[in-house]
Design a protein around this motif. Structure first.
Motif, PDB file in Angstrom:
ATOM      1  N   ALA A  24       0.841  -1.195   0.021  1.00 46.63           N
ATOM      2  CA  ALA A  24      -0.060  -0.133   0.037  1.00 46.63           C
ATOM      3  C   ALA A  24       1.038   1.282   0.068  1.00 46.63           C
ATOM      4  O   ALA A  24       0.366   2.218  -0.557  1.00 46.63           O
ATOM      5  N   PRO A  28       1.470   4.452  -4.458  1.00 44.91           N
ATOM      6  CA  PRO A  28       1.585   5.852  -4.942  1.00 44.91           C
ATOM      7  C   PRO A  28       2.906   6.016  -5.727  1.00 44.91           C
ATOM      8  O   PRO A  28       2.966   6.887  -6.504  1.00 44.91           O
ATOM      9  N   ALA A  69      -6.126   0.192  -5.331  1.00 46.25           N
ATOM     10  CA  ALA A  69      -6.377   0.782  -3.978  1.00 46.25           C
ATOM     11  C   ALA A  69      -7.503   0.158  -3.459  1.00 46.25           C
ATOM     12  O   ALA A  69      -7.533  -0.122  -2.144  1.00 46.25           O
ATOM     13  N   ALA A  73      -7.578  -1.756   0.091  1.00 53.46           N
ATOM     14  CA  ALA A  73      -8.197  -0.951   1.316  1.00 53.46           C
ATOM     15  C   ALA A  73      -9.126  -2.019   2.189  1.00 53.46           C
ATOM     16  O   ALA A  73      -9.054  -1.858   3.356  1.00 53.46           O
TER      17      ALA A  73
ATOM     18  N   ILE B 103      -4.693   7.270  -2.934  1.00 57.31           N
ATOM     19  CA  ILE B 103      -4.021   5.738  -2.848  1.00 57.31           C
ATOM     20  C   ILE B 103      -2.896   5.551  -1.857  1.00 57.31           C
ATOM     21  O   ILE B 103      -2.586   4.388  -1.549  1.00 57.31           O
ATOM     22  N   GLY B 104      -2.333   6.602  -1.537  1.00 54.45           N
ATOM     23  CA  GLY B 104      -1.176   6.239  -0.582  1.00 54.45           C
ATOM     24  C   GLY B 104      -1.572   6.818   0.824  1.00 54.45           C
ATOM     25  O   GLY B 104      -0.858   7.216   1.349  1.00 54.45           O
ATOM     26  N   TRP B 105      -2.859   6.605   1.119  1.00 57.02           N
ATOM     27  CA  TRP B 105      -3.514   7.084   2.278  1.00 57.02           C
ATOM     28  C   TRP B 105      -2.690   6.641   3.652  1.00 57.02           C
ATOM     29  O   TRP B 105      -2.704   7.240   4.568  1.00 57.02           O
ATOM     30  N   TRP B 106      -2.219   5.403   3.346  1.00 56.30           N
ATOM     31  CA  TRP B 106      -1.366   4.625   4.524  1.00 56.30           C
ATOM     32  C   TRP B 106      -0.169   5.599   5.152  1.00 56.30           C
ATOM     33  O   TRP B 106       0.465   5.647   6.238  1.00 56.30           O
ATOM     34  N   TRP B 107       0.258   6.394   4.177  1.00 55.10           N
ATOM     35  CA  TRP B 107       1.358   7.198   4.426  1.00 55.10           C
ATOM     36  C   TRP B 107       0.926   8.268   5.272  1.00 55.10           C
ATOM     37  O   TRP B 107       1.420   8.663   6.441  1.00 55.10           O
ATOM     38  N   ARG B 110      -3.940   8.642   6.759  1.00 54.33           N
ATOM     39  CA  ARG B 110      -4.218   7.960   8.026  1.00 54.33           C
ATOM     40  C   ARG B 110      -3.684   8.724   9.243  1.00 54.33           C
ATOM     41  O   ARG B 110      -4.252   8.810  10.250  1.00 54.33           O
ATOM     42  N   LYS B 111      -2.545   9.120   9.270  1.00 54.68           N
ATOM     43  CA  LYS B 111      -1.929   9.734  10.191  1.00 54.68           C
ATOM     44  C   LYS B 111      -2.694  11.158  10.508  1.00 54.68           C
ATOM     45  O   LYS B 111      -3.038  11.293  11.839  1.00 54.68           O
ATOM     46  N   ARG B 114      -5.883  10.253  12.072  1.00 49.05           N
ATOM     47  CA  ARG B 114      -5.811   9.881  13.770  1.00 49.05           C
ATOM     48  C   ARG B 114      -5.386  11.030  14.723  1.00 49.05           C
ATOM     49  O   ARG B 114      -6.087  11.087  15.464  1.00 49.05           O
ATOM     50  N   GLU B 293     -12.544   6.555  11.194  1.00 46.47           N
ATOM     51  CA  GLU B 293     -11.407   6.104  10.482  1.00 46.47           C
ATOM     52  C   GLU B 293     -11.491   5.277   9.320  1.00 46.47           C
ATOM     53  O   GLU B 293     -10.626   5.560   8.515  1.00 46.47           O
ATOM     54  N   ALA B 297     -10.509   4.457   4.339  1.00 48.38           N
ATOM     55  CA  ALA B 297     -10.022   3.374   3.643  1.00 48.38           C
ATOM     56  C   ALA B 297     -10.746   3.034   2.352  1.00 48.38           C
ATOM     57  O   ALA B 297     -10.273   3.098   1.189  1.00 48.38           O
ATOM     58  N   ARG B 298     -12.259   3.342   2.694  1.00 44.88           N
ATOM     59  CA  ARG B 298     -13.090   3.310   1.654  1.00 44.88           C
ATOM     60  C   ARG B 298     -12.904   4.573   0.638  1.00 44.88           C
ATOM     61  O   ARG B 298     -12.928   4.275  -0.676  1.00 44.88           O
ATOM     62  N   SER B 300     -10.081   5.897   0.013  1.00 42.39           N
ATOM     63  CA  SER B 300      -8.844   5.984  -0.637  1.00 42.39           C
ATOM     64  C   SER B 300      -8.932   5.452  -2.180  1.00 42.39           C
ATOM     65  O   SER B 300      -8.191   5.917  -2.828  1.00 42.39           O
ATOM     66  N   VAL B 551       3.833  12.904  16.663  1.00 43.98           N
ATOM     67  CA  VAL B 551       4.519  12.066  15.721  1.00 43.98           C
ATOM     68  C   VAL B 551       4.446  10.391  16.278  1.00 43.98           C
ATOM     69  O   VAL B 551       4.013   9.606  15.208  1.00 43.98           O
ATOM     70  N   PHE B 554       0.618   6.743  16.812  1.00 47.11           N
ATOM     71  CA  PHE B 554       0.151   5.542  16.527  1.00 47.11           C
ATOM     72  C   PHE B 554       0.373   4.414  17.747  1.00 47.11           C
ATOM     73  O   PHE B 554       0.244   3.228  17.679  1.00 47.11           O
TER      74      PHE B 554
END
Lengths: 99, 918
Positions: A24, A28, A69, A73, B103-107, B110-111, B114, B293, B297-298, B300, B551, B554
């Protein structure tokens, strides 16, 4: 602050989850590469390139990115719900400064 | 959008060009009003449901994704077609950049989400100010940048609505006089302000969420998507005649001559990716209004899909517009004019509503986001500064809400004012990307803030100011055109003739187009200043706490270090203040639950513990922003805020505790070991005492038996009158018994000498075979009647030992005698095996008897040990004990060797015994 020690080796399912996160994160990067790639194609004056081809290319890439994606997800959010969001994610490991 | 290219035509010119079969203007107004009333009722119903807590699917990821679509404003709806008509596929970057971010939401996203949820962040200014030590000055700077960058953007939306009205209003067959553009604009502005104030400032919700507005925006998102797709389908299948022909037309159109500029393409991708995170309205819907949260994901993939659909028909519409519409028509309005020119009034109406939706949703959310920032970071702090007592006395809820209402009105008025000032000028159309570049200045502080603990307030402040100034100087001010703000000479030659400071060619860089140039320099200088100043400065305590909390978001819930060191505040004062902000019910329930958590069953008021103060501050910051909440609490608590010393003390305290517990652990282990040793010693002592008793009783027993017979026989002798042979016999018995006594005493003496280690050894070289020969001979007198075979390995035995030969022979004699005595085999035999191993001689004595029972093996070397059932035994049971002591004195060991067929002993002595070891 020293983080609590984490296991070095993982069972199969957590291992898969970690790799899914890796994928994931990389998506990107690949996406950016594919979207910048046409910059290096031959200019349209050369005759070999057609605008409609470009349009089709971008929308195909776009669709692919969306589909991948979407596939990611599902797994990632299931993992979050399962409380699997370990401390190793989000890139927050670089707690360089104080403390 | 390339500058100066768009909006060249006014509304009148544009529609005069089209073959507009105009719609009755009042019908248009009616449709608009009906649509607005519909949105009002949607928002109203949702708000009512939200208050009763029955939101259900209204909080779903679908609504969340649709609300994100405010990214696609009227600039997308109308402008993208114009953009495509002028610059080919470049418009795609505006949507591809955000696609990459999502699509790079995990980077990042998401933070952000949160953090936003955990710290109850109310706006992007709040995020940055909160991260950098709840610094309000930072919040003010972010607010100012956001307002400056967004005001023209709002004006752009107003303009697009006015333009689209104009398209329809050009013909008025029913004699209804349409208002002029300015009047339309003012009506639209007022209507939007009203809507926003009504639903955007209903409540000072703890988490700053506006369900009604979000749902209304989701509805608008559907309308604009349906409208654009409908126009697109009409164009592709209705006008062009299918996909294949459409592609051919695309290749034949003027757009085909477009060539990709690598720098600009990449720069725009980056710019739009940055903007989608930094735009205040995007932050509002993405982070602040996020209900769950999981929705991210959806979104993204769903939001990129939405943008792809929005962009899908842009090129066909642009191509067909250029093809079919008369030359000189405004391509920005093709979405509207193309259906109109084809006599599709209904479709045009739908498109109009779509554009209207795009503009209004953006303006509403932007106004809310900006108003929250303005009220929380400028108005309320200023108010509290002017009247410090107001924190306790004044009605803060009303103050904050009113501040927000006024801010919304002010933001709208500024947008309108800007629109009026620029007069729908050409510059307006380019403002989209310019605003993007403006808000992109937040990027270093924001990303640095959530990923780098070393980022400091001063660094963030410097970076923001430097970036903002560069952006204004190189992009924003020149965008008004020469001589508008910056003089033409300054643009051409630089200030005071310093050519390397020319706004659009800073430091002599001329190869880039103005937008890329400004983006490059502003972000470059911004990030550099941010980094360098951060590295050089030292953060304050609150800053460091917040940095760690952001920082490491998580790493679990915010159980981090306390933000308040001690509570000197009166709980009642705190409650009064909280009530002013949160409202009575909520504040009281908050205090009550805290009191219960502290174990107070009677009182409503909890103790002002550091934990409670942190919780209260977080709740308050959800309403008025982190900086204000912090300021208000510190006003009541006094100087109870943490200092650097406190932090360090806390850190060293916990380090000490850890060290202390480690020490305790070590001590505990040591104690356990000592206790174990003591227990062992005690057991041994007990055992020894038992042994000593046994020894004494044994010895007295051993001594008494011969003594008794000596006494008895000597009594007989002393009576006299005995025959001489009787006397001789008795005398012999007495002599034998005395000899036995002497031997016993000798053995005992020997043993005690050996045990004390004071024995004197006579060391010398001796042949092992000779010693064994001697021993075998001496032992022959034991049970001489038995036929006893001794198996020996003479060759192996032939070696010289440096030892005390007599003593060692004594051991051999003892072992061989024992074998002779106790071996009960029919044909008894004794095997003597000798090996040399590592400087030591190993001598095994093994007979073929029945051996020694297992339970007796451990005790045979003890004194007075006799084998059970061994009635034949005559000795005192000291033999093996003496052997053991002798061997120990000779530096060796003797042990019972189990696993042989009979009784076996293994004797190990050193080959060379030096005197030291003795």
């Amino acid at each position: 602050m020293r983080r609590p020690r984490r296991p070095i080796f993982l069972a199969r399912i957590p291992y898969r989850r970690r790799r899914l996160r890796d994928a994931a994160r990389l998506l990107p990067v690949f996406g950016a590469f594919l979207l910048v790639l046409p910059v290096m194609w031959s200019p349209p004056d050369a005759g070999a390139r057609r605008l409609s081809g470009d349009v089709v290319y971008f929308f195909v890439i776009w669709t692919l990115l969306v589909l991948i994606a979407a596939a990611f997800a599902r797994g990632l959010s299931a993992e979050d719900a399962a409380g699997g969001s370990g401390p190793d994610d989000g890139g927050g490991d670089d707690g360089g400064g104080d403390g | 959008m390339p500058q100066g290219a768009a909006g060249r035509t006014t509304a009148e010119e544009m529609t005069a060009g089209g073959t507009a079969e105009a719609m009755p203007f009042n019908l248009l107004v009616l449709a608009c009003l009906a649509y607005v009333i519909f949105l009002f009722s949607v928002a109203f119903l949702v708000e009512r449901r939200a208050r009763t807590g029955r939101l259900g699917w209204l909080r779903s990821s679908l609504v969340y994704t649709l609300s994100l679509s405010i990214y696609c404003t009227a600039w997308t709806f109308y402008g993208a077609v114009g953009y495509a008509a002028r610059s080919g596929l470049e418009f795609l970057t505006v949507y591809l950049g955000p696609t990459l971010v999502f699509i790079g939401w995990w980077w990042v996203l998401r933070k952000l989400v949160r953090i936003g949820r955990q710290h109850r962040v109310t706006s992007i200014a709040d995020l940055i100010s909160s991260r950098f030590g709840k610094s309000n000055s930072l919040g003010v700077v972010v607010t100012v940048i956001a307002v400056v960058a967004a005001t023209p953007y709002i004006a752009l939306q107003l303009q697009s609505v006015v333009l689209s009205f104009g398209v329809f209003a050009s013909r008025t067959p029913d004699g209804f006089t349409p208002p002029d553009a300015a009047q339309t604009a003012i009506w639209v502005t007022a209507g939007l302000a009203l809507f926003t104030i009504l639903f955007g400032t209903r409540n000072l919700d703890a988490k700053e969420q506006h369900h009604g507005i979000v749902t209304a925006i989701a509805v608008e998102a559907v309308v604009k998507l349906v409208a654009l797709v409908a126009v697109g389908i009409f164009v592709v299948w209705g006008l062009a005649g299918g996909v294949g022909q459409m592609l051919d037309r695309i290749d034949a159109s003027p757009l085909a001559g477009w060539s990709m500029q690598p720098g600009r393409w990449t720069g725009l991708l980056f710019l739009s990716a940055a903007a989608v995170i930094c735009l205040p309205r995007m932050f509002q819907v993405m982070v602040v209004e996020n209900a769950d949260e999981g929705h991210l994901a959806r979104a993204s993939w769903a939001f990129p899909a939405y943008m792809a659909l929005m962009s899908l028909f842009i090129v066909p519409i642009a191509v067909m517009g250029l093809d079919l519409m008369p030359a000189g028509s405004n391509p920005d309005m093709f979405v509207l004019t193309l259906p109109l020119s084809q006599g599709q009034g209904g479709l045009a109406m739908l498109a109009f509503l779509g554009g209207f939706s795009s503009a209004t949703s953006m303006v509403i959310v932007e106004a809310i986001a900006l108003a929250t920032m303005v009220s929380n970071h400028i108005v309320v702090p200023a108010w509290l500064k002017l009247r410090p007592a107001a924190a306790l006395a004044g009605d803060l809820r009303g103050l904050v809400l009113n501040a927000r209402r006024v801010s919304i009105a002010a933001v709208m008025a500024m947008g309108y004012g800007y629109y009026q000032l620029s007069g729908g000028s050409a510059a307006l159309a380019a403002i989209g990307l310019i605003a993007f570049a403006g808000v992109a200045q937040f990027l270093p502080a924001m990303i640095g803030g959530i990923f780098w603990r070393g980022a400091t307030r001063t660094g963030a402040m410097t970076g923001l100011v430097v970036g903002f100034v560069t952006w204004a100087y190189a992009l924003f001010l020149p965008s008004f055109g020469p001589d508008a703000v910056l003089s033409a000479s300054l643009l051409a030659e630089g200030p005071a003739g310093l050519s390397w400071l020319r706004p659009q060619a800073l430091f002599g860089v001329v190869g880039m187009d103005p937008l890329t140039h400004a983006l490059f320099w502003s972000l470059m200088l911004n990030a550099t200043a941010f980094f360098i100043v951060s590295v050089l400065t030292f953060p304050g305590p609150v800053e460091r706490l917040q940095g760690a909390a952001f920082v490491n978001v998580f790493d679990g819930p915010s159980s981090g270090p306390r933000r308040w060191s001690a509570g000197e505040a009166e709980p009642e004062e705190l409650l009064v203040m909280a009530q002013r902000i949160l409202g009575e019910d909520e504040a009281q329930s908050l205090f009550e639950s805290a009191a219960r958590a502290q174990g107070k069953t009677q009182s409503l008021l909890p103790d002002p513990t550091p934990e409670f103060l942190s919780e209260l501050e977080q709740r308050l910051s959800g309403s008025v922003g982190a900086a204000t909440a912090h300021a208000m609490i510190s006003q009541l608590v006094g100087r109870a805020m943490v200092s650097v010393e406190d932090l360090m003390a806390l850190a060293s305290e916990s380090a000490q505790i850890m060290e202390h517990s480690a020490q305790l652990e070590a001590q505990r282990e040591k104690l356990a070991r000592t206790a174990g040793a003591l227990r062992e010693a005690n057991e041994k002592l007990t055992q020894l005492s038992v042994q000593k008793d046994a020894f004494l009783s044994q010895i007295s027993h051993e001594l008494r038996t011969p003594m008794t017979s000596i006494r008895a026989f000597s009594e007989i002798l002393s009576e006299g009158d005995l025959p001489p042979e009787m006397v001789a016999r008795n005398g012999r018995i007495i002599h034998d018994e005395a000899k036995r006594l002497t031997r016993l005493l000798d053995d005992l003496l020997d043993l005690s000498v050996l045990e004390s280690g004071k024995v004197s050894l006579t060391l010398g070289l001796a042949n092992l075979r000779e010693m064994i020969d001697h021993a075998v001979q001496s032992a022959e007198q034991v049970k001489p009647e038995r036929d006893f075979a001794i198996l020996r390995d003479l060759a192996a035995e032939n070696l010289f030992l440096r030892t005390d030969a007599d003593r060692l022979t004594q051991v051999f004699i003892n072992l061989i005698s024992n074998a002779r005595k106790y071996c009960d085999a029919a044909f008894p035999e004794l095997r003597i095996a000798v090996r040399v191993k590592g400087g030591r001689v190993v001598i095994d004595f093994a007979d073929n008897g029945k051996g020694i029972p297992k339970e007796a093996q451990s005790t045979i070397f003890e004194k007075f040990t006799r084998l059970p059932n061994e009635s034949r035994a005559k000795g005192a049971g000291l033999g093996l004990a003496i052997c053991r002591e002798i061997v120990a004195n000779l530096g060796g060991s003797i042990a019972y060797l189990p696993g042989q067929r009979g009784a076996a002993f293994r004797l190990i002595v050193p080959l060379r015994l030096d005197r030291r070891a003795a």
